[in-house]
Design an enzyme around this catalytic site. Structure first.
Site, PDB file in Angstrom:
ATOM      1  N   GLU A 180       4.384  -1.934 -21.250  1.00 42.00           N
ATOM      2  CA  GLU A 180       4.481  -0.465 -21.314  1.00 42.00           C
ATOM      3  C   GLU A 180       3.483   0.077 -22.330  1.00 42.00           C
ATOM      4  O   GLU A 180       2.857   1.111 -22.120  1.00 42.00           O
ATOM      5  CB  GLU A 180       5.901  -0.051 -21.694  1.00 42.00           C
ATOM      6  CG  GLU A 180       6.916  -0.332 -20.593  1.00 42.00           C
ATOM      7  CD  GLU A 180       8.347  -0.222 -21.094  1.00 42.00           C
ATOM      8  OE1 GLU A 180       8.714   0.832 -21.622  1.00 42.00           O
ATOM      9  OE2 GLU A 180       9.093  -1.213 -20.957  1.00 42.00           O
ATOM     10  N   THR A 198       0.898  -1.156   0.000  1.00 42.03           N
ATOM     11  CA  THR A 198       0.000   0.000   0.000  1.00 42.03           C
ATOM     12  C   THR A 198       0.930   1.197   0.000  1.00 42.03           C
ATOM     13  O   THR A 198       2.002   1.140   0.615  1.00 42.03           O
ATOM     14  CB  THR A 198      -0.923   0.032   1.235  1.00 42.03           C
ATOM     15  OG1 THR A 198      -0.111   0.167   2.406  1.00 42.03           O
ATOM     16  CG2 THR A 198      -1.776  -1.227   1.363  1.00 42.03           C
ATOM     17  N   HIS A 199       0.582   2.234  -0.717  1.00 44.77           N
ATOM     18  CA  HIS A 199       1.474   3.398  -0.880  1.00 44.77           C
ATOM     19  C   HIS A 199       2.837   2.978  -1.438  1.00 44.77           C
ATOM     20  O   HIS A 199       3.832   3.633  -1.175  1.00 44.77           O
ATOM     21  CB  HIS A 199       1.665   4.149   0.438  1.00 44.77           C
ATOM     22  CG  HIS A 199       0.383   4.420   1.164  1.00 44.77           C
ATOM     23  ND1 HIS A 199      -0.353   5.573   0.972  1.00 44.77           N
ATOM     24  CD2 HIS A 199      -0.328   3.661   2.040  1.00 44.77           C
ATOM     25  CE1 HIS A 199      -1.441   5.526   1.722  1.00 44.77           C
ATOM     26  NE2 HIS A 199      -1.456   4.364   2.382  1.00 44.77           N
ATOM     27  N   SER A 237      17.227  -3.530 -26.441  1.00 41.37           N
ATOM     28  CA  SER A 237      17.657  -2.157 -26.656  1.00 41.37           C
ATOM     29  C   SER A 237      18.634  -2.141 -27.823  1.00 41.37           C
ATOM     30  O   SER A 237      19.427  -3.075 -27.984  1.00 41.37           O
ATOM     31  CB  SER A 237      18.334  -1.631 -25.386  1.00 41.37           C
ATOM     32  OG  SER A 237      19.246  -0.604 -25.719  1.00 41.37           O
ATOM     33  N   LYS A 267      19.770  -5.436 -22.153  1.00 39.63           N
ATOM     34  CA  LYS A 267      18.387  -5.079 -21.849  1.00 39.63           C
ATOM     35  C   LYS A 267      17.359  -6.067 -22.384  1.00 39.63           C
ATOM     36  O   LYS A 267      17.463  -6.566 -23.489  1.00 39.63           O
ATOM     37  CB  LYS A 267      18.056  -3.683 -22.428  1.00 39.63           C
ATOM     38  CG  LYS A 267      18.759  -2.538 -21.739  1.00 39.63           C
ATOM     39  CD  LYS A 267      18.389  -2.376 -20.280  1.00 39.63           C
ATOM     40  CE  LYS A 267      17.009  -1.782 -20.105  1.00 39.63           C
ATOM     41  NZ  LYS A 267      16.955  -0.371 -20.496  1.00 39.63           N
ATOM     42  N   TYR A 323     -30.188  14.614 -35.868  1.00 43.32           N
ATOM     43  CA  TYR A 323     -28.879  14.325 -36.452  1.00 43.32           C
ATOM     44  C   TYR A 323     -28.202  15.613 -36.888  1.00 43.32           C
ATOM     45  O   TYR A 323     -28.829  16.477 -37.502  1.00 43.32           O
ATOM     46  CB  TYR A 323     -29.014  13.388 -37.670  1.00 43.32           C
ATOM     47  CG  TYR A 323     -27.690  13.115 -38.356  1.00 43.32           C
ATOM     48  CD1 TYR A 323     -26.867  12.080 -37.915  1.00 43.32           C
ATOM     49  CD2 TYR A 323     -27.215  13.921 -39.389  1.00 43.32           C
ATOM     50  CE1 TYR A 323     -25.620  11.844 -38.501  1.00 43.32           C
ATOM     51  CE2 TYR A 323     -25.981  13.696 -39.983  1.00 43.32           C
ATOM     52  CZ  TYR A 323     -25.188  12.657 -39.523  1.00 43.32           C
ATOM     53  OH  TYR A 323     -23.958  12.440 -40.105  1.00 43.32           O
TER      54      TYR A 323
HETATM   55  N1  ARG Z   1     -21.390   9.920 -43.257  1.00 44.68           N
HETATM   56  C1  ARG Z   1     -22.429  10.268 -42.364  1.00 44.68           C
HETATM   57  C2  ARG Z   1     -22.070   9.922 -40.923  1.00 44.68           C
HETATM   58  O1  ARG Z   1     -21.106   9.262 -40.753  1.00 44.68           O
HETATM   59  C3  ARG Z   1     -23.683   9.536 -42.731  1.00 44.68           C
HETATM   60  C4  ARG Z   1     -24.933  10.255 -42.383  1.00 44.68           C
HETATM   61  C5  ARG Z   1     -25.069  11.466 -43.225  1.00 44.68           C
HETATM   62  N2  ARG Z   1     -26.368  12.039 -43.110  1.00 44.68           N
HETATM   63  C6  ARG Z   1     -26.672  13.177 -43.639  1.00 44.68           C
HETATM   64  N3  ARG Z   1     -27.882  13.597 -43.474  1.00 44.68           N
HETATM   65  N4  ARG Z   1     -25.805  13.888 -44.305  1.00 44.68           N
HETATM   66  O2  ARG Z   1     -22.691  10.344 -40.005  1.00 44.68           O
END
Ligand code: ARG
Length: 463
Positions: free
Chosen positions: A290, A155-156, A277, A283, A317
């Site tokens: 990592e 711990t620590h 290395s 090494k 959208y």
């Molecule tokens: N290439 C667009 C995307 O990845 C697809 C949807 C595009 N829709 C639009 N109404 N332009 O989101």
């Protein structure tokens, strides 16, 4: 060739804008999902009377051809293809002529893109869950092999108490179990089909969405078209689950990196997962671990990037959402390779038993000594002070605490007796932690048994 949406325009976008708008360079990865969804959509369109019974097979076989073109890497993109959706629609029309142009009836790319993403993630999420299980099995195997080895816990980053090495490795098993369950639980939120949502308001066709659901093997239909085209919560959640899994891995990677140093010498990585290395011939570097530690950062960044992308974004959208794919793919790829590499490291890890207790300082038994005094009626807080004094006297005189004579001990507390010397026994020390979840042999074996049950139950929930 003009754009598919070119009617309203009198000139084309600048070259610069074309490049800026491009998503094909990364969303072409969704070609299979796009074809699958389009095929299913053509079945629903046939039921809705858009494709005739004669046209429908032509559409189907054209999609099959297109699929083969992709599989054989013969599909040729054209400069006017701006994303995978337009590319495949363009190719369909090239193959079947005018009737192909009906495929987009009542359909929008807004629903297509999120449908493709859900199909993609449904499969990928379970693949990743399986990779987590594979790693869990290797971890369980290693824990079984090391249940009788005893190591200092920290711990620590200071020596704390002795534990069974198998107990330590089982801690990774159970952290991974949480990760696995998160992926498993997420599956039901991915498994919701947006197709039929149109651009935003739902389709105007007599579209049988159940046909779509059935064709595409989804569990549920999105109940609201606005949510369906707007939301990317399932991607956010996946990205969190991915980052969290890698955060777990990174902590164990860090321990194993330290443990493989000359100073610790607890473990040695197999040559398969080490590099040398270019300058220092002696090494053997734990680069695999990592890199796992290093790669976590990009998965956290990917999660952040998606959260920031959606914060305050107006419904429904907006093109901003095109930016969701690269971080998603990056986390999928990073996590997939990290899980495979970590499984390789764990299943080939060599334990250097003679070094495990090499640098253990006697003071690691300090809590055991305090417990010993408690058994002789000393209240814990007083026992703590007495043992603190004992440790300090040892440091001052360059003496291990087990080497104090009874008379020296009696000077510190009258409660010490000859039984004192029996405390300095690693097996005794670990066996005393015999509580559910503790490090005694019985309790670690209990954990392994639980692990075996969990591995059997595994993914049943979503199959
Ligand atoms: N290439 C667009 C995307 O990845 C697809 C949807 C595009 N829709 C639009 N109404 N332009 O989101």
């Amino acid at each position: 060739m003009p754009k598919l949406w070119g009617g309203r325009f009198t000139k084309s976008a600048s070259k610069l804008m074309e490049e800026f708008n491009d998503s094909l360079s990364f969303d072409k990865r969704l070609w299979k999902e796009e074809i699958q969804a389009s095929l299913a959509y053509s079945v629903a369109l046939t039921k809705a009377g858009i494709f005739s019974k004669l046209e429908s097979p032509k559409i189907k076989s054209a999609f099959r051809d297109i699929e083969r073109e992709f599989e054989s890497k013969k599909f040729k993109f054209k400069p006017e293809d701006e994303d995978i959706h337009t590319a495949i629609e363009r190719r369909l029309v090239e193959k079947v002529g005018e009737i192909g142009k009906k495929i987009h009836t009542g359909r929008s790319r807004n629903e297509q893109v999120v449908t493709d993403e859900r199909i993609f993630l449904k499969r990928t999420n379970l693949e990743i869950e399986d990779l987590v299980s594979d790693l869990q099995k290797s971890v369980r195997d290693l824990a079984e092999k090391t249940v009788n080895d005893i190591v200092p816990s920290y711990t620590h980053l200071q020596q704390a108490q002795l534990v069974r090495l198998g107990h330590y490795f089982m801690s990774l098993f159970f952290m991974l179990e949480n990760d696995r369950q998160r992926f498993d639980d997420l599956q039901k939120r991915i498994d919701v089909l947006p197709l039929g949502s149109g651009a935003v308001a739902g389709s105007t066709l007599k579209l049988d969405r159940n046909t779509l659901k059935h064709e595409l093997g989804f569990n549920e239909l999105s109940p609201n078209s606005i949510a369906a085209v707007s939301d990317r919560d399932f991607i956010n959640e996946f990205l969190f689950d991915a980052a969290q899994t890698l955060i777990h891995l990174s902590r164990f990677a860090e321990d194993l990196i330290m443990w493989s140093s000359t100073e610790f010498g607890f473990v040695e990585l197999d040559d398969l997962y080490s590099t040398g290395s270019s300058m220092m011939p002696q090494k053997k570097n734990p680069d695999s671990l990592e890199l796992i530690r290093g790669k976590v950062s990009r998965t956290i960044a990917n999660l952040n990037s998606l959260l920031i992308l959606q914060k305050g974004l107006p419904l429904t959208y907006s093109k901003d959402l095109q930016e969701d794919k690269e971080p998603l793919f990056d986390s999928v790829d990073t996590l997939t390779s990290a899980l495979k590499v970590f499984t390789g490291v764990i299943s080939t890890l060599e334990i250097r038993r003679r070094n495990l207790m090499r640098n253990v300082d006697d003071s690691i038994y300090a809590t055991d000594v305090a417990d010993y005094l408690v058994e002789r009626g000393v209240p814990f807080r007083n026992a703590h002070r007495i043992v603190g004094k004992l440790v300090l006297t040892g440091i001052d005189n360059g003496k291990r605490i087990r080497d104090f004579s009874i008379s020296e001990l009696k000077k510190i507390s009258k409660y010490f007796d000859h039984e004192y010397y029996r405390v300095f026994d690693p097996v005794r020390s670990v066996e005393r932690h015999d509580v559910y979840g503790g490090t005694s042999l019985k309790r670690v074996n209990e954990q392994i048994k639980l692990a075996n049950n969990l591995l059997v139950k595994g993914r049943l929930q979503n199959r």
